[in-house]
Scaffold this active site. Structure first.
Site, PDB file in Angstrom:
ATOM      1  N   THR A   1      -0.174  12.369   4.652  1.00 59.21           N
ATOM      2  CA  THR A   1       0.957  12.421   5.583  1.00 59.21           C
ATOM      3  C   THR A   1       2.127  11.555   5.107  1.00 59.21           C
ATOM      4  OG1 THR A   1      -0.141  10.659   6.786  1.00 59.21           O
ATOM      5  CG2 THR A   1      -0.457  12.895   7.625  1.00 59.21           C
ATOM      6  N   GLY A   2       1.987  10.926   3.938  1.00 55.53           N
ATOM      7  CA  GLY A   2       3.029  10.021   3.443  1.00 55.53           C
ATOM      8  C   GLY A   2       4.061  10.749   2.600  1.00 55.53           C
TER       9      GLY A   2
ATOM     10  N   VAL B   1       4.824  10.429  -0.659  1.00 53.49           N
ATOM     11  CA  VAL B   1       4.314  10.944  -1.940  1.00 53.49           C
ATOM     12  C   VAL B   1       3.300  12.051  -1.687  1.00 53.49           C
ATOM     13  CG1 VAL B   1       3.017  10.366  -4.035  1.00 53.49           C
ATOM     14  CG2 VAL B   1       4.774   8.805  -3.189  1.00 53.49           C
TER      15      VAL B   1
ATOM     16  N   ARG C   1      -3.892  -0.397 -12.467  1.00 59.76           N
ATOM     17  CA  ARG C   1      -3.106  -0.041 -13.657  1.00 59.76           C
ATOM     18  C   ARG C   1      -3.351  -0.920 -14.882  1.00 59.76           C
ATOM     19  NH1 ARG C   1       2.498   0.507 -10.507  1.00 59.76           N
ATOM     20  NH2 ARG C   1       2.063   2.452  -9.397  1.00 59.76           N
TER      21      ARG C   1
ATOM     22  N   CYS D   1       6.833   3.988 -10.681  1.00 63.10           N
ATOM     23  CA  CYS D   1       7.866   5.033 -10.767  1.00 63.10           C
ATOM     24  C   CYS D   1       8.971   4.693 -11.764  1.00 63.10           C
ATOM     25  CB  CYS D   1       8.450   5.301  -9.388  1.00 63.10           C
ATOM     26  SG  CYS D   1       8.759   3.813  -8.435  1.00 63.10           S
TER      27      CYS D   1
ATOM     28  N   GLY E   1      10.991   4.715  -2.689  1.00 56.24           N
ATOM     29  CA  GLY E   1       9.940   3.877  -3.268  1.00 56.24           C
ATOM     30  C   GLY E   1       9.215   3.051  -2.215  1.00 56.24           C
TER      31      GLY E   1
ATOM     32  N   HIS F   1      15.654   7.256  -8.680  1.00 53.12           N
ATOM     33  CA  HIS F   1      15.892   5.959  -9.307  1.00 53.12           C
ATOM     34  C   HIS F   1      16.809   6.136 -10.524  1.00 53.12           C
ATOM     35  CE1 HIS F   1      12.907   4.295  -6.774  1.00 53.12           C
ATOM     36  NE2 HIS F   1      11.986   3.938  -7.648  1.00 53.12           N
TER      37      HIS F   1
HETATM   38  P1  A2P Z   1      -1.000   7.743   8.250  1.00 49.40           P
HETATM   39  O1  A2P Z   1       0.174   8.680   8.360  1.00 49.40           O
HETATM   40  O2  A2P Z   1      -2.206   8.258   8.955  1.00 49.40           O
HETATM   41  O3  A2P Z   1      -0.663   6.314   8.553  1.00 49.40           O
HETATM   42  P2  A2P Z   1       4.164   6.244   3.093  1.00 49.40           P
HETATM   43  O4  A2P Z   1       3.982   5.778   1.685  1.00 49.40           O
HETATM   44  O5  A2P Z   1       5.148   7.359   3.239  1.00 49.40           O
HETATM   45  O6  A2P Z   1       4.431   5.111   4.039  1.00 49.40           O
HETATM   46  O7  A2P Z   1       2.721   6.869   3.548  1.00 49.40           O
HETATM   47  C1  A2P Z   1       1.523   6.149   3.507  1.00 49.40           C
HETATM   48  C2  A2P Z   1       0.326   7.092   3.570  1.00 49.40           C
HETATM   49  O8  A2P Z   1      -0.864   6.302   3.509  1.00 49.40           O
HETATM   50  C3  A2P Z   1       0.231   7.904   4.855  1.00 49.40           C
HETATM   51  O9  A2P Z   1      -0.310   9.170   4.585  1.00 49.40           O
HETATM   52  C4  A2P Z   1      -0.725   7.064   5.700  1.00 49.40           C
HETATM   53  O10 A2P Z   1      -1.433   7.796   6.683  1.00 49.40           O
HETATM   54  C5  A2P Z   1      -1.690   6.616   4.634  1.00 49.40           C
HETATM   55  N1  A2P Z   1      -2.432   5.451   5.107  1.00 49.40           N
HETATM   56  C6  A2P Z   1      -1.939   4.261   5.516  1.00 49.40           C
HETATM   57  N2  A2P Z   1      -2.934   3.440   5.933  1.00 49.40           N
HETATM   58  C7  A2P Z   1      -4.088   4.130   5.788  1.00 49.40           C
HETATM   59  C8  A2P Z   1      -5.479   3.857   6.057  1.00 49.40           C
HETATM   60  N3  A2P Z   1      -5.862   2.673   6.539  1.00 49.40           N
HETATM   61  N4  A2P Z   1      -6.396   4.826   5.795  1.00 49.40           N
HETATM   62  C9  A2P Z   1      -6.005   6.012   5.300  1.00 49.40           C
HETATM   63  N5  A2P Z   1      -4.710   6.355   5.023  1.00 49.40           N
HETATM   64  C10 A2P Z   1      -3.775   5.419   5.271  1.00 49.40           C
END
Ligand code: A2P
Length: 341
Positions: free
Chosen positions: A12-13, A15, A102, A133, A164, A247
């Protein structure tokens, strides 16, 4: 062609969403897609190839349960640190977008245009690291020049987009710009960045280290040498700028030998996924609005130093979410399939 069960951790983020777009565009051979995120997002749906896919909660056992074979991780370093070993233990190859693994000696750090053969070391731990990146776009440009002239030193200043810092970073810039037009910029405190990012520049990305460089700057120093497989002098200054998702980098390169601008341009034109945009007479040079939403690294303003014949200056721009993250990760996976799959 064989198909693979593919998980995306951080589905859902910023990337994660870009990964789905790139996987779709390259028609990646997917048998089952397993989107994973936190418990907050479990049960929500994402669209992929015209179909709805349920987001599952990331757990230690999900990789085994879903028989995941390729796992892209993009949910932050601490999530990768904890869960990537479970994915590898379940037999998946992990392509990790965070900085966590890394610099581990037994983990390959790969930009497929530069060091594809390092992928074979994935067997050590099951993990392949995707570089920072800013490093990815820089080494795509350095590698062809190093091959021709031999690089001895690099000085780089970056102009890094808010993407980023993930979706929250992009939202913070947008909401501050909205505040600006509503005459209330500065009324709410910044949450993601250390200072207001709208109409500003912040010479501070990631934390400061003991040597007064930031961690982001030291990533560029250390990762570049690991990918290019050689020791060289590198110094970086990383700056956050109010640009949404590409960037830019101003790079000064010292070579062992005198350089010819024409040969340098030819080497860059011949380099895979690099586009030379360099015609000052037409005001043509790379800019974030040209690079955004593309899979190429653009280079221009290529010129010799005024005083030294062995020094070049250039300007390089690439989409942080794609070239700097999702596209490189997918290119690693495609190469892994070609070599090991
Ligand atoms: P969620 O949407 O459920 O919080 P970004 O880099 O755009 O901030 O996105 C971060 C991504 O990492 C999202 O998909 C977020 O899911 C996920 N994430 C953050 N914390 C956790 C966690 N504790 N367990 C699994 N996924 C996570």
């Amino acid at each position: 062609m064989r198909k693979y069960n593919v998980a995306v951790v951080g589905a859902t983020g910023a990337v994660g969403e870009e990964l789905f777009r790139v996987l779709e565009e390259v028609d990646f051979p997917i048998a089952n897609l397993v989107p994973l995120a936190s418990a907050r997002s479990a049960g929500s749906m994402i669209e992929f190839q015209g179909k709805e896919h349920k987001v599952y909660e990331l757990t230690e056992s999900v990789f085994e349960e879903k028989e995941v074979e390729i796992a892209f991780f993009s949910a932050g370093g601490s999530i990768s640190a904890h869960y990537a070993p479970y994915a590898a233990e379940a037999g998946a190859v992990v392509i990790d977008n965070t900085s966590h693994f890394r610099m581990e000696a037994n983990v390959p750090l790969v930009v497929p245009e530069c060091n594809p053969d390092d992928i074979s070391a994935w067997k050590n731990t099951g993990i392949i690291a995707n570089p920072n990146c800013s490093t990815i776009q820089m080494v795509q440009v350095l590698k062809p020049l190093d091959d021709v002239f031999g690089i001895s030193r690099v000085d780089v200043s970056t102009y890094q987009a808010v993407s980023g810092a993930g979706k929250e970073g992009m939202n913070e810039l947008v909401s501050q710009m909205q505040d600006f037009f509503a005459f209330k910029l500065g009324e709410s405190a910044p949450k993601v960045f250390q200072h207001q990012i709208a109409l500003n520049l912040i010479p501070h990305i990631d934390v400061f280290m003991e040597n007064d460089y930031t961690k982001e700057e030291m990533k560029m120093v250390n990762e570049t040498q690991k990918i290019l497989g050689k020791t060289m002098e590198i110094s970086a200054t990383c700056v956050r700028v109010p640009v949404i998702r590409s960037h830019s980098e101003s790079i000064t390169i010292h070579f062992d030998n005198d350089v010819s601008v024409e040969r340098a341009i030819q080497a860059l034109k011949d380099a895979p996924n690099v586009v030379v945009l360099d015609d000052p007479s037409k005001n043509e040079y790379p800019m974030p609005i040209i690079a955004s939403d593309t899979d190429d690294t653009y280079v221009g303003r290529i010129r010799k130093d005024i005083n030294r014949d062995n020094v070049l200056h250039l300007w390089c721009v690439a989409d942080q979410l794609r070239v700097g993250a999702a596209t490189n990760a997918v290119r690693i996976a495609q190469k892994w399939i070609e070599m090991e799959g």
